[in-house]
Scaffold this motif. Sequence first.
Motif, PDB file in Angstrom:
ATOM      1  N   VAL A   1       6.277 -14.933 -13.819  1.00  0.00           N
ATOM      2  CA  VAL A   1       5.288 -13.868 -13.890  1.00  0.00           C
ATOM      3  C   VAL A   1       5.928 -12.614 -13.302  1.00  0.00           C
ATOM      4  N   ILE A   2       5.881 -11.523 -14.038  1.00  0.00           N
ATOM      5  CA  ILE A   2       6.427 -10.253 -13.560  1.00  0.00           C
ATOM      6  C   ILE A   2       5.258  -9.368 -13.142  1.00  0.00           C
ATOM      7  N   LEU A   3       5.291  -8.941 -11.868  1.00  0.00           N
ATOM      8  CA  LEU A   3       4.228  -8.093 -11.337  1.00  0.00           C
ATOM      9  C   LEU A   3       4.767  -6.690 -11.107  1.00  0.00           C
ATOM     10  N   PRO A   4       4.471  -5.750 -11.992  1.00  0.00           N
ATOM     11  CA  PRO A   4       4.843  -4.359 -11.718  1.00  0.00           C
ATOM     12  C   PRO A   4       3.899  -3.806 -10.652  1.00  0.00           C
TER      13      PRO A   4
ATOM     14  N   LEU B   1      -2.719 -11.978  -4.747  1.00  0.00           N
ATOM     15  CA  LEU B   1      -2.419 -12.246  -6.148  1.00  0.00           C
ATOM     16  C   LEU B   1      -1.346 -13.307  -6.287  1.00  0.00           C
ATOM     17  N   SER B   2      -0.282 -13.213  -5.505  1.00  0.00           N
ATOM     18  CA  SER B   2       0.781 -14.213  -5.597  1.00  0.00           C
ATOM     19  C   SER B   2       0.279 -15.590  -5.151  1.00  0.00           C
ATOM     20  N   GLU B   3      -0.550 -15.631  -4.123  1.00  0.00           N
ATOM     21  CA  GLU B   3      -1.116 -16.917  -3.696  1.00  0.00           C
ATOM     22  C   GLU B   3      -1.922 -17.554  -4.822  1.00  0.00           C
TER      23      GLU B   3
ATOM     24  N   VAL C   1       8.318  -9.537  -8.296  1.00  0.00           N
ATOM     25  CA  VAL C   1       7.593  -8.308  -7.970  1.00  0.00           C
ATOM     26  C   VAL C   1       8.552  -7.152  -8.230  1.00  0.00           C
ATOM     27  N   VAL C   2       8.156  -6.237  -9.098  1.00  0.00           N
ATOM     28  CA  VAL C   2       8.959  -5.056  -9.394  1.00  0.00           C
ATOM     29  C   VAL C   2       8.232  -3.867  -8.775  1.00  0.00           C
TER      30      VAL C   2
ATOM     31  N   SER D   1      10.504 -13.258  -5.901  1.00  0.00           N
ATOM     32  CA  SER D   1      11.604 -12.323  -5.651  1.00  0.00           C
ATOM     33  C   SER D   1      11.126 -10.899  -5.836  1.00  0.00           C
ATOM     34  N   LEU D   2      11.952  -9.989  -5.344  1.00  0.00           N
ATOM     35  CA  LEU D   2      11.593  -8.574  -5.347  1.00  0.00           C
ATOM     36  C   LEU D   2      12.707  -7.749  -5.972  1.00  0.00           C
ATOM     37  N   ILE D   3      12.309  -6.858  -6.852  1.00  0.00           N
ATOM     38  CA  ILE D   3      13.195  -5.823  -7.375  1.00  0.00           C
ATOM     39  C   ILE D   3      12.562  -4.505  -6.958  1.00  0.00           C
TER      40      ILE D   3
END
Length: 83
Positions: free
Chosen positions: A24-27, A38-40, A53-54, A77-79
């Motif tokens: 799942v990509i979270l902008p 949300l991630s939980e 997470v972007v 992970s985080l970008i």
Amino acid sequence: MKNPSFGAAALTSLPQVDYSELTVILPTLNEAGNVKPLSEEIFRQAPGSRIIVVDDSSDDDTGAVALSIHRLNPNLSLIERRV
């Protein structure tokens, strides 16, 4: 008449799904208060999934919150985009 196939027993008999291939990509932009809940929920609904997470140069602590979650769950992970 109540349909017996829609009871609690029907829910427990659903096939197990392997979410290990789901990413799942979270902008995000200034979402420090929303990233954790949300991630939980994503990890609860899709155990074994991954979240990226972007962060788009947030002014709040979105990146720091994501990093703290990563320390507890390496499937997140985080970008970060910095300007």
